[in-house]
Enzyme design. Structure first.
Site, short mmCIF file in Angstrom:
data_model
loop_
_atom_site.label_atom_id
_atom_site.label_comp_id
_atom_site.label_asym_id
_atom_site.label_seq_id
_atom_site.Cartn_x
_atom_site.Cartn_y
_atom_site.Cartn_z
N TRP A 66 -10.68 -10.72 -0.46
CA TRP A 66 -9.90 -9.52 -0.81
C TRP A 66 -10.64 -8.25 -0.35
O TRP A 66 -10.02 -7.27 0.06
CB TRP A 66 -9.70 -9.48 -2.33
CG TRP A 66 -9.01 -8.23 -2.81
CD1 TRP A 66 -7.67 -8.03 -2.91
CD2 TRP A 66 -9.63 -7.03 -3.25
NE1 TRP A 66 -7.42 -6.77 -3.40
CE2 TRP A 66 -8.61 -6.12 -3.61
CE3 TRP A 66 -10.96 -6.60 -3.39
CZ2 TRP A 66 -8.86 -4.85 -4.09
CZ3 TRP A 66 -11.22 -5.32 -3.85
CH2 TRP A 66 -10.17 -4.47 -4.20
N HIS A 67 -11.99 -8.31 -0.38
CA HIS A 67 -12.77 -7.12 -0.02
C HIS A 67 -12.69 -6.81 1.48
O HIS A 67 -12.90 -5.67 1.89
CB HIS A 67 -14.22 -7.29 -0.43
CG HIS A 67 -14.43 -7.11 -1.89
ND1 HIS A 67 -14.24 -8.14 -2.79
CD2 HIS A 67 -14.80 -6.03 -2.63
CE1 HIS A 67 -14.49 -7.70 -4.01
NE2 HIS A 67 -14.81 -6.42 -3.95
N GLY A 68 -12.43 -7.81 2.29
CA GLY A 68 -12.33 -7.53 3.71
C GLY A 68 -12.19 -8.80 4.51
O GLY A 68 -12.60 -9.88 4.09
N PHE A 93 -11.48 -1.01 1.03
CA PHE A 93 -10.82 -2.26 0.65
C PHE A 93 -9.37 -2.01 0.28
O PHE A 93 -8.65 -2.82 -0.13
CB PHE A 93 -11.57 -2.93 -0.52
CG PHE A 93 -13.06 -3.00 -0.27
CD1 PHE A 93 -13.54 -3.36 0.99
CD2 PHE A 93 -13.97 -2.69 -1.26
CE1 PHE A 93 -14.90 -3.41 1.24
CE2 PHE A 93 -15.33 -2.75 -1.02
CZ PHE A 93 -15.80 -3.10 0.23
#
Lengths: 354, 515
Positions: B326-328, B515
């Site tokens: 989800w962060h990248g 993000f």
């Protein structure tokens, strides 16, 4: 404590902190730290030269390419005017440069402004200049408008303020070494005169200092190691003319007109190198922007940038500083253009101007 | 627009706040909501107006979906609308965020010549997508219309939380918008909001952004292939661990503070995670709302801890790996998430032993692994992360001056140019005690490694010793927030320090904005 009391405490404590900061700022003004007081001494020597000249005078002002780029003796002999080179550093704010001229120029004088190209686009005070001026020209700060004062403070290093406060306490406590102590103005002038007469026996304290200028204010070249970097001379960008420069030059030109002083713009010497291409659309557009700006003030440029191109071997220790020989050639190139411009704009005989 | 941007602080915020106050005096609540919504959309569209199209489009589509769920609440179609809505949200998020990564991965694995799609990721898409998924789920569970259109749009778009969270559950915000007192902020909330905003601003500008160059230098050297000593690598990693801590803490407090200025209490998202004494505890304190989201909408639906030992731990690993992703869209984030899952699993195993470790050991066993994992988070790619671990292990020497005698080491230290004036000023007063002939204490004090060490140590002390502003300020005294002289002094000190530094500030974007 209630919210309203909290907000009152917040305001009061902020006022207290601000007062402390203002006090420290005032305490630090005028305090030197090694080795930058040498600029102060250069200024004292140049002011002495400026105060000493008599008769119609040409005042040169700009960045260090002007300090290094002229043979003022030659310029004086070919124009009949006295010449004083007031320039010394590109980072100095434009209003500072113009104020320096305003101190000395008189009716019928001529001002030549070979401003560094970056000076047309600069809309800030450099940290270096803010730090320097706080040391040796605190009046400059006090004379600024409120808006400019705020801007100046933005660029003044808080560490410089701490350093200045230390210097102040050093003076108070007497623990202040000789290297840090600035010379008295009288001593600066006496040393400079002795140097010009070949009688000075002391040390030369630093590379750029009051003992490396001649009696016209030009830089006096020594055998410094050559350093010839590449540079685009700030012509290859797309920046607009800054409002700051626009405002300052407009005010200055109005002042010169009201005092019957002629102003000519000039181009700095630029070395042919791979970073500079005067035919590049950006360079053409930048030159056009500068010209449109000066045209809007009815200021004439002496020649074109191409007239003042030099070879990279003509550079001395930076891409903006000419050798003594190149400075002479640069001046020789300028003289016929200047004489023509002087003739076109008024009396060409300086003695008849008196 | 950033919260520390002068344009935000001196123009946007005052105008929006004064407008909100003025509207709140006379006109209906819906006008206050509309005003805040308009301001939030201006805030969002400031840098890239075209992104507003995606935000409004997403709000519109999700609200229609929530109506469809509510209208079909007694039929199986409600669940179909819910699943359809979630899939649509995830497809849009995935399309924007992961299509490039997926294409590149496929091209690498199968040797294909695929061109990754190139488009600008809409700002905050990860946050507003998750927030809307939680709204759809809540609508389905509660079987009713939760919010009116304007309330829903503001719930998603409210500018203090729009860009980087907290991910607000409908029940945490919408009832506040529906309250009769909405639009009529009280002085307590304003003072508390102001205080939190200023403390957050200080954390960002005075701490996080001053730590960034130390981390950037170390990771930058590795990225360029230059070997660095273990000392530099550890200093760089600690600096990054503290930078991201203060950066996120700052954002969270500023968001809370801004919310309070408009009378909205957002959920706490950050609760001194570096004081955690276990990894489980750490994840209860770091990005609390995101952890809750993944717990409620992924871990529990996967079966949570109800399906046996193996499923429980595989669920933890799956959840944390997806949280990493989800962060990248980068392998480093996937590994970071997986590593966090692994640490959580180990922590759960450890709990069975019922062994109580001393406080200091527990803290170290939490802080050190978390910090080491940040290497994956900060590195640009896997190779860089591995190189960094190699440097941490001392493969390029423990210090850059290995083998030098102490005096030569002192002589070799780089002086910090920014401090030169102070250094010389003290030096030329002769105020330095001499350490060794020719070397004085200033050479050490104003050297880059020493100043970096001081910065990192001071920041760590702030982490460990200072109270959490939100808790500190919220402890009630006679029903009021606990406003103290200390808080007032701290805030005014922060404002003064920021003003003094304003000319030399190199403020950077919040890390979580990416993000």
């Amino acid at each position: 404590m209630s919210a309203s009391k909290f907000l009152k405490w917040l305001s009061c404590s902020f006022a207290t902190f601000s007062a402390i900061v203002v006090a420290l700022f005032c305490l630090h003004l005028g305090q030197p730290w090694w080795p930058h007081h040498h600029n102060r001494e250069v200024r004292i020597a140049k002011h002495h030269i400026a105060e000493s000249v008599e008769g119609p005078t040409i005042w040169l002002q700009g960045g260090s390419s002007t300090w290094f780029g002229f043979d003022s003796e030659l310029l004086s002999s070919r124009t009949g005017y006295q010449v004083v080179n007031l320039a010394f550093n590109v980072t100095m704010p434009s209003e500072f440069c113009f104020d320096e001229i305003k101190r000395f120029a008189k009716p019928n004088d001529i001002v030549i402004l070979p401003l560094e190209n970056s000076m047309y686009f600069r809309d800030y005070y450099s940290n270096y200049a803010a730090n320097e001026l706080a040391i040796w020209a605190p009046d400059f700060f006090w004379d600024l408008t409120w808006k400019r004062k705020a801007m100046y403070l933005k660029y003044l290093s808080w560490r410089k303020v701490i350093a200045g406060v230390f210097a102040r306490f050093g003076q108070i406590t007497g623990s202040f070494k000789n290297q840090l102590k600035p010379l008295e103005p009288g001593q600066v002038v006496a040393n400079a005169k002795a140097h010009w007469n070949g009688d000075y026996q002391g040390d030369v304290p630093a590379y750029y200092n009051y003992l490396t200028i001649n009696r016209y204010g030009d830089f006096e070249h020594s055998n410094h190691a050559l350093w010839r970097g590449l540079h685009d001379y700030n012509l290859m960008g797309t920046r607009p003319i800054s409002e700051m420069t626009r405002e300052d030059l407009t005010q200055f030109v109005n002042w010169t007109r009201s005092n019957n002083i002629r102003v000519f713009m000039s181009w700095i010497p630029m070395a042919r190198n791979e970073k500079l291409n005067l035919d590049h659309p950006n360079a053409v557009a930048t030159i056009s922007r500068i010209r449109s700006f000066t045209d809007s003030l009815n200021l004439n440029f002496l020649g074109n940038p191409e007239d003042f191109l030099v070879e990279i071997e003509d550079l001395y220790d930076t891409s903006h500083h000419l050798t003594a020989e190149a400075a002479r050639r640069h001046t020789e190139t300028l003289i016929p253009i200047l004489n023509k411009a002087i003739a076109n704009t008024g009396d060409s005989n300086p003695s008849s101007s008196n | 627009m950033l919260f520390f941007d002068p344009l935000f602080i001196f123009a946007f915020l005052p105008v929006v706040w004064l407008g909100f106050k003025a509207i709140g005096i006379r006109v209906p609540r819906s006008v206050s909501i509309a005003w805040l919504l308009l301001a939030s959309w201006v805030f969002y569209a400031w840098a890239y107006p075209v992104h507003l199209f995606w935000l409004i489009g997403s709000i519109f589509a999700n609200f229609l979906c929530s109506i469809a769920i509510q209208k079909n609440v007694d039929s199986p179609r409600a669940k179909q609308f819910l699943v359809g809505g979630i899939i649509l949200n995830l497809l849009i998020l995935g399309g924007f965020k992961y299509s490039g990564f997926a294409t590149e991965s496929l091209a690498t694995i199968f040797g294909l010549s695929l061109q990754p799609p190139s488009f600008l990721l809409p700002l905050a898409i990860s946050f507003f997508t998750f927030q809307q998924i939680s709204y759809l789920v809540t609508t389905y569970r509660e079987r009713r219309m939760i919010a009116r259109p304007l309330e829903y749009a503001l719930y998603v778009s409210f500018f203090p939380q729009l860009i980087a969270g907290p991910i607000v559950q409908p029940g945490e915000m919408i009832p506040q918008l529906q309250s009769k007192t909405f639009g009529k902020t009280n002085l307590n909330d304003i003072a508390l909001g102001l205080c939190l905003f200023i403390i957050g601003l200080g954390k960002k500008i005075l701490l996080a952004d001053n730590l960034a160059p130390i981390a950037d230098l170390a990771f930058g050297q590795i990225a360029q292939g230059d070997p660095i000593s273990a000392l530099t690598a550890w200093m760089g990693l600690l600096a990054f661990a503290l930078q991201i801590y203060f950066d996120f803490s700052a954002y969270s407090e500023m968001a809370l503070g801004l919310g309070l200025l408009f009378g909205i209490q957002l959920p706490e998202n950050f609760a001194s995670p570096y004081r955690a004494l276990s990894i489980i505890d750490f994840w209860r304190r770091w990005h609390i709302t995101l952890s809750s989201f993944f717990k409620n909408y992924l871990y529990i639906p996967l079966g949570g801890n109800r399906l046996g030992f193996l499923r429980r731990h595989s669920n933890i690993l799956i959840t944390m790996t997806i949280a990493g992703l989800w962060h990248g869209a980068n392998l480093t984030f996937i590994i970071w998430g997986f590593a966090q899952g692994l640490l959580l699993s180990i922590n759960h195993f450890w709990r069975f032993s019922r062994v109580q470790l001393p406080f200091e050991v527990s803290w170290l066993l939490t802080f050190v692994p978390v910090t080491l994992c940040w290497t994956f988070f900060r590195a640009e790619n896997l190779n860089e992360a591995l190189q960094y671990f190699s440097a941490l292990a001392g493969t390029h020497g423990w210090a850059s001056t290995d083998g030098l005698p102490f005096i030569e080491y002192l002589r070799s230290l780089d002086q910090t140019e920014a401090w030169n004036q102070v250094h010389y000023s003290i030096h030329y007063h002769g105020w330095y005690p001499k350490l060794i002939t020719g070397i004085h204490i200033g050479e050490l004090v104003f050297s880059k490694p020493f100043l970096s060490f001081i910065q990192v140590t001071t920041s760590l002390l702030v982490v460990l010793l200072f109270p959490r502003p939100f808790v500190w300020m919220r402890q009630p005294i006679n029903g009021n927030a606990r406003f103290t002289k200390k808080a007032a002094f701290l805030c005014s000190f922060i404002i003064t320090a920021i003003l003094i530094q304003s000319g030399t500030l190199q403020a950077t974007q919040f890390i979580y904005f990416r993000f």
